[in-house]
Design an enzyme around this catalytic site. Structure first.
Site, PDB file in Angstrom:
ATOM      1  CG  HIS A 263       3.322  -7.563  -3.790  1.00 42.72           C
ATOM      2  ND1 HIS A 263       2.760  -6.321  -3.859  1.00 42.72           N
ATOM      3  CD2 HIS A 263       4.376  -7.560  -4.657  1.00 42.72           C
ATOM      4  CE1 HIS A 263       3.447  -5.579  -4.740  1.00 42.72           C
ATOM      5  NE2 HIS A 263       4.419  -6.317  -5.230  1.00 42.72           N
TER       6      HIS A 263
ATOM      7  CD  GLU B   1       0.705  -7.237  -0.896  1.00 44.96           C
ATOM      8  OE1 GLU B   1      -0.100  -7.341  -1.838  1.00 44.96           O
ATOM      9  OE2 GLU B   1       1.632  -6.408  -0.902  1.00 44.96           O
TER      10      GLU B   1
ATOM     11  NE  ARG C 128       7.214  -5.390  -2.829  1.00 46.69           N
ATOM     12  CZ  ARG C 128       6.186  -4.533  -2.867  1.00 46.69           C
ATOM     13  NH1 ARG C 128       5.293  -4.532  -1.906  1.00 46.69           N
ATOM     14  NH2 ARG C 128       6.049  -3.690  -3.873  1.00 46.69           N
TER      15      ARG C 128
ATOM     16  CG  HIS D 250      -1.564  -5.344  -4.340  1.00 47.90           C
ATOM     17  ND1 HIS D 250      -0.199  -5.430  -4.415  1.00 47.90           N
ATOM     18  CD2 HIS D 250      -2.011  -5.419  -5.613  1.00 47.90           C
ATOM     19  CE1 HIS D 250       0.174  -5.553  -5.668  1.00 47.90           C
ATOM     20  NE2 HIS D 250      -0.910  -5.553  -6.430  1.00 47.90           N
TER      21      HIS D 250
ATOM     22  CD  GLU E 106      -2.075  -1.711  -1.464  1.00 48.45           C
ATOM     23  OE1 GLU E 106      -1.991  -2.575  -0.557  1.00 48.45           O
ATOM     24  OE2 GLU E 106      -1.139  -1.420  -2.215  1.00 48.45           O
TER      25      GLU E 106
END
Ligand code: ARG
Ligand code: ZN
Length: 433
Positions: free
Chosen positions: A183, A186, A241, A311, A385
């Site tokens: 993405h 990020e 994104r 991410h 994440e």
């Protein structure tokens, strides 16, 4: 002359507008909003698809529901309209970031030319061009341990390079894979991939854990899986994104690469609408980026034991499935690995990471790379994440890179050590009686 006058007029006009916006305290902002009723949910869904806003959390309006926090990026020119609308429907908001432009400026500032600057290369964000240069340099400086492998190219024809770290030449070595930057917005993700490579090369034979890991596994690192999107966030739209492929049918741009893999592809939690932020693409692996990764892993699936995708944001250590609520066969093992990793982060960095199967921990999100890798046979498959939990979101200041990467690193090492332990044939066969 006429041109010059016109240009000056235009300049005056625009400086006037931005001055006026600034005077009224209007900047690009990020709002935190928690809808309380279904009506408020509907208003928010509407707002987030209009006025050039960008939804930070959740990834798509379809996940907005009562009593869950929404993070919404609102550009200065729609600020008033959006706030009026919220007020009309008695929706309260908090300002999460009052001046997003300042943070964006901080993230893109390159103070490498300043000798007084104390930050290292790895404590800054880097443009795509810098990342390509870094890949080159890293390979040249470490000719015996680092190879670059071209695994394909993006839809705008940028090369996709994987770095292979091979710190010794044991026969039949296992391997692990890390990709970053599926993405585009990020940014901490590519920063982590660079951090990890640097750490591995610098601390082999210095740090016991990384030494043990690299003695037993080669590492494949894809620093930017979505180079077109990443480039676009540097030049044009910081909040982008998806990738940048053009949809023939609608004119909308971009496929969510983490919805494009062949794992319950395009079922609930993805969208078949090309303008959506979670558009799954025309068919599984329709995108050159996901196809390149899938092809590479298919041809290396016998050696690759551990798949990891990086991410941000929300601080979570996730594992399959995200594409169904079913549990994987080794759920218990993956859960314990994630738990141990989260505990280490808490102990050493006093920071909290949630962990669990993706679908149950965040939402159903089919077509993800981690689920696909798992189904391919890579039984240790994770998505991390990284920081933070919304304070800065995608605009994490450079001064936070080092902590964010170090805590992720400790999680990677913890899990990698367990994977080595579980997948290694014992060197001395156990005695038989
Ligand atoms: N925030 C990530 C996404 O929406 C979650 C990734 C979890 N894994 C997955 N296969 N969806 O893509
Ligand atoms: Zn992501």
């Amino acid at each position: 002359m006429i041109h010059l006058t016109f240009a000056l007029l235009l300049l005056y006009y625009y400086s006037h507008i931005s001055l006026r916006l600034a005077q009224r305290g209007l900047h690009d902002q990020v709002l935190s909003i928690t809808p309380k009723t279904q009506e408020q949910v509907d208003v928010l869904k509407n707002v987030s698809t209009q006025y050039e806003t960008a939804l930070w959390q959740p990834a798509s309006p379809q996940f907005i529901k009562e009593e869950t926090q929404v993070h919404l990026f609102v550009p200065a020119n729609s600020s008033e309209t959006v706030k009026d609308l919220l007020q009309t429907h008695a929706i309260t908001h908090e300002v999460l970031l009052a001046n997003a432009n300042e943070l964006i400026e901080m993230q893109t500032r390159n103070d490498s030319g300043d000798p007084r600057s104390s930050t290292t290369f790895y404590e800054r964000y880097h443009s795509l061009e810098d990342v390509y240069d870094w890949i080159n340099r890293t390979q040249q400086d470490n000719p015996s341990t680092v190879k670059t492998i071209l695994i394909g190219s993006s839809s705008e024809k940028r090369p996709l390079y994987v770095l292979k770290l091979s710190l010794n030449n044991r026969p039949d070595k296992k391997a692990m894979w890390i990709d970053c930057g599926i993405h585009a917005r990020e940014w901490i993700a590519p920063a982590f991939c660079l951090w990890f490579v640097q750490y591995s090369l610098g601390f082999y034979r210095q740090n016991q854990d990384i030494t043990h890991i690299l003695d037993n596994m080669d590492v494949y690192v894809l620093p930017v899986m979505n180079p077109d999107g990443y480039q676009y966030t540097w030049t044009t739209n910081r909040m982008w994104r998806k990738n940048r492929s053009v949809s023939k049918s609608s004119g909308c741009i971009g496929v969510d690469l983490n919805r494009n893999f062949d794992a319950n592809w395009c079922t609930e939690g993805a969208s078949n609408e090309p303008c959506s932020e979670i558009y799954c693409g025309e068919f599984p692996e329709s995108e050159p980026e996901s196809q390149a990764v899938a092809d590479f892993l298919r041809s290396h699936k016998d050696s690759v034991q551990f798949y990891l995708s990086i991410h941000s944001y929300s601080q979570m250590l996730l594992f399959p499935y995200s594409c169904t609520l079913e549990e994987v066969e080794n759920h218990r093992v993956l859960f314990e690995m994630a738990e141990e990793a989260a505990q280490k982060i808490r102990r050493y960095y006093k920071n909290t990471y949630k962990y669990g199967a993706g679908a149950k921990t965040i939402y159903l999100a089919p077509g993800g790379s981690d689920d696909w890798a798992y189904k391919l046979g890579i039984k240790y498959s994770f998505t991390f994440e990284l920081q933070d939990r919304g304070r800065y979101g995608f605009l994490l200041p450079p001064s936070h890179i080092s902590r964010a990467c170090n805590e992720a690193l400790i999680a990677v090492k913890t899990i990698a050590l367990r994977v080595v332990e579980k997948t290694q044939a014992p060197t001395n066969p156990p005695p038989t009686f």
